[in-house]
Design a protein around this motif. Structure first.
Motif, short mmCIF file in Angstrom:
data_model
loop_
_atom_site.label_atom_id
_atom_site.label_comp_id
_atom_site.label_asym_id
_atom_site.label_seq_id
_atom_site.Cartn_x
_atom_site.Cartn_y
_atom_site.Cartn_z
N ILE A 70 -10.44 12.92 7.12
CA ILE A 70 -10.56 12.51 5.93
C ILE A 70 -11.78 12.19 5.29
O ILE A 70 -12.93 12.54 5.65
N GLU A 71 -12.32 13.21 3.80
CA GLU A 71 -12.93 12.82 2.69
C GLU A 71 -13.45 12.06 2.44
O GLU A 71 -14.66 11.58 1.85
N ILE A 72 -12.09 11.60 1.51
CA ILE A 72 -11.72 10.42 0.39
C ILE A 72 -11.77 10.12 0.69
O ILE A 72 -10.44 9.60 1.67
N ILE A 73 -11.86 8.13 0.26
CA ILE A 73 -10.78 7.33 0.08
C ILE A 73 -11.44 6.46 -1.13
O ILE A 73 -12.00 5.98 -1.50
N ARG A 74 -9.18 6.42 -1.85
CA ARG A 74 -10.00 6.10 -3.56
C ARG A 74 -9.34 4.64 -3.43
O ARG A 74 -9.17 4.23 -2.45
N ASN A 75 -10.89 3.97 -4.29
CA ASN A 75 -10.33 2.88 -4.46
C ASN A 75 -9.13 2.50 -4.74
O ASN A 75 -7.75 2.83 -5.59
N ARG A 76 -8.57 1.96 -3.41
CA ARG A 76 -7.45 0.27 -3.08
C ARG A 76 -6.38 1.24 -2.78
O ARG A 76 -4.52 0.38 -3.34
N THR A 77 -6.74 2.18 -2.23
CA THR A 77 -5.88 3.03 -1.00
C THR A 77 -5.20 1.64 -0.16
O THR A 77 -3.90 1.74 -0.10
N PHE A 78 -5.76 0.61 0.48
CA PHE A 78 -5.05 0.08 1.41
C PHE A 78 -4.14 -1.15 0.44
O PHE A 78 -3.55 -2.11 0.86
N PHE A 79 -4.42 -0.73 -0.95
CA PHE A 79 -4.06 -2.11 -1.36
C PHE A 79 -2.13 -2.83 -1.30
O PHE A 79 -1.43 -1.69 -1.41
N GLY A 80 -2.82 -4.34 -0.78
CA GLY A 80 -1.04 -4.37 -1.18
C GLY A 80 -0.76 -4.46 0.75
O GLY A 80 0.10 -5.43 1.02
N LEU A 81 -1.90 -4.18 1.57
CA LEU A 81 -1.92 -4.32 3.29
C LEU A 81 -2.96 -5.76 3.23
O LEU A 81 -3.63 -5.32 4.12
N SER A 82 -2.10 -6.81 3.15
CA SER A 82 -3.07 -8.07 2.90
C SER A 82 -2.62 -9.22 3.84
O SER A 82 -3.26 -9.82 4.83
N THR A 83 -1.62 -7.99 5.18
CA THR A 83 -1.65 -8.18 6.80
C THR A 83 -1.85 -7.77 7.58
O THR A 83 -2.32 -7.65 9.09
N LEU A 84 -3.17 -6.72 7.36
CA LEU A 84 -3.65 -5.30 8.06
C LEU A 84 -4.98 -6.05 8.59
O LEU A 84 -5.77 -6.97 8.49
N GLN A 85 -4.56 -6.16 10.39
CA GLN A 85 -5.62 -6.38 11.45
C GLN A 85 -6.81 -5.39 11.81
O GLN A 85 -7.66 -5.64 12.05
N THR A 86 -6.41 -4.78 11.73
CA THR A 86 -6.99 -3.13 12.39
C THR A 86 -6.72 -2.25 11.91
O THR A 86 -5.82 -1.76 11.05
N LEU A 87 -7.93 -1.50 11.09
CA LEU A 87 -8.18 -0.07 10.53
C LEU A 87 -8.60 0.71 11.75
O LEU A 87 -10.03 0.45 11.62
N HIS A 88 -8.29 2.24 12.06
CA HIS A 88 -8.93 3.07 12.46
C HIS A 88 -8.93 4.18 11.67
O HIS A 88 -8.39 4.91 11.15
N LEU A 89 -10.66 4.49 11.15
CA LEU A 89 -11.01 5.45 10.32
C LEU A 89 -11.79 5.86 10.92
O LEU A 89 -12.84 7.47 10.14
N HIS A 90 -12.11 6.62 12.35
CA HIS A 90 -13.28 7.22 13.09
C HIS A 90 -13.28 8.35 12.53
O HIS A 90 -11.91 9.06 12.71
N ASP A 91 -14.07 9.22 13.89
CA ASP A 91 -14.32 10.44 13.56
C ASP A 91 -13.47 11.15 12.76
O ASP A 91 -12.78 12.20 12.52
N ASN A 92 -13.72 10.72 11.18
CA ASN A 92 -13.17 11.88 10.21
C ASN A 92 -14.58 12.23 9.61
O ASN A 92 -15.81 12.32 9.85
N LYS A 93 -14.64 12.06 8.26
CA LYS A 93 -15.69 13.43 7.56
C LYS A 93 -16.20 12.21 6.17
O LYS A 93 -16.65 13.09 5.05
N LEU A 94 -15.88 11.37 6.46
CA LEU A 94 -15.77 10.61 5.22
C LEU A 94 -17.82 10.09 4.78
O LEU A 94 -18.43 10.22 5.56
N GLN A 95 -18.49 10.21 3.38
CA GLN A 95 -19.35 10.49 3.33
C GLN A 95 -19.67 9.24 2.41
O GLN A 95 -21.53 8.84 1.94
N LYS A 96 -19.44 8.32 1.13
CA LYS A 96 -19.78 7.57 1.40
C LYS A 96 -18.37 6.32 0.52
O LYS A 96 -17.41 6.85 1.19
N LEU A 97 -18.69 5.34 1.02
CA LEU A 97 -18.16 4.19 0.55
C LEU A 97 -18.40 3.59 -0.91
O LEU A 97 -19.71 3.10 -0.95
#
Length: 236
Positions: free
Chosen positions: A102-129
């Motif tokens: 993963i290189e890019i996460i668009r704004n509101r990608t996770f819209f609606g996930l109000s119950t989410l407790q853990t999010l694993h985004l490690h070992d990707n290619k993200l450059q900016k938040l």
């Protein structure tokens, strides 16, 4: 004693008795496991696990059951996560997107996930938040961003994460992320951050930042997990 909820059963398709739309395309109570994935549920269907990981797929699986509680999408090839791709999964508690290029996460990608407790985004290619990627994740307790290529974190990136307890941003390219200003849970008396990993980043040695970071590490010695890996790098 053994908790019966620890036992799960595989399923391919299931339609609840009171459901009357299972023969339609977008039926929320139709539990059909996506193609090439593995699905499991507990006796009460309070845990619904969908594993579509390690396929090196370029596309998110179609028609993931709406009641999924754990979704494994790790080990795939998703360079860009777009707006509201998970909006139908309002019961999702654990989401694995690690090692998926993963290189890019668009704004509101996770819209609606109000119950989410853990999010694993490690070992990707993200450059900016940029700031609103994690909007609405008001119950998120654990965020894993380690081993990416992050060099910039926007001021609002963590502002919505009032329940955050565990944050890993170690192993990135951060030089001047003012964490003491970015993390609301450090300034709140309601929920306190319990574990923070921030080492293996090339933090700047500029005087003001280095002084504030040194004080921050000292003040939070009990929660910082990798103080031995925190260092500054002289600019060339």
């Amino acid at each position: 004693t053994v908790d019966i909820s620890e036992f799960v059963c595989p399923y391919e398709t299931h339609c609840f008795q009171l459901c009357n739309c299972c023969d339609q395309v977008d039926c929320d109570c139709d539990m059909t496991c996506p193609k090439n994935c593995s699905c499991y549920h507990d006796q009460a269907w309070s845990s619904n696990m969908v594993d579509c990981g390690n396929h090196n797929s370029q596309f998110l699986p179609k028609r993931v059951p709406a009641d999924v509680t754990e979704l494994y999408l790790d080990g795939n090839n998703y360079p860009e996560l777009d707006v509201a791709q998970f909006r139908k999964h309002s019961k999702l508690r654990h989401l694995f997107l690690n090692a998926s290029k993963i290189e890019i996460i668009r704004n509101r990608t996770f819209f609606g996930l109000s119950t989410l407790q853990t999010l694993h985004l490690h070992d990707n290619k993200l450059q900016k938040l940029h700031g609103f990627e994690f909007e609405q994740l008001i119950r998120l307790k654990e965020l894993n961003l380690h081993n990416n290529q992050l060099s910039f974190i926007g001021n609002q990136s963590f502002s919505h994460l009032q329940a955050l307890q565990i944050l890993r941003i170690d192993g990135n390219q951060l030089t001047t992320a003012w964490l003491w200003q970015l993390l609301p849970s450090l300034q709140s008396n309601e929920v306190q951050l319990q574990k923070l990993s921030m080492g293996r980043n090339p933090w700047t040695c500029r005087c003001r930042f280095l002084q504030e970071m040194t004080q921050f590490v000292a003040d939070n010695a009990l929660i910082i997990q990798d103080a031995q890996d925190i260092y500054c790098v002289e600019e060339e």
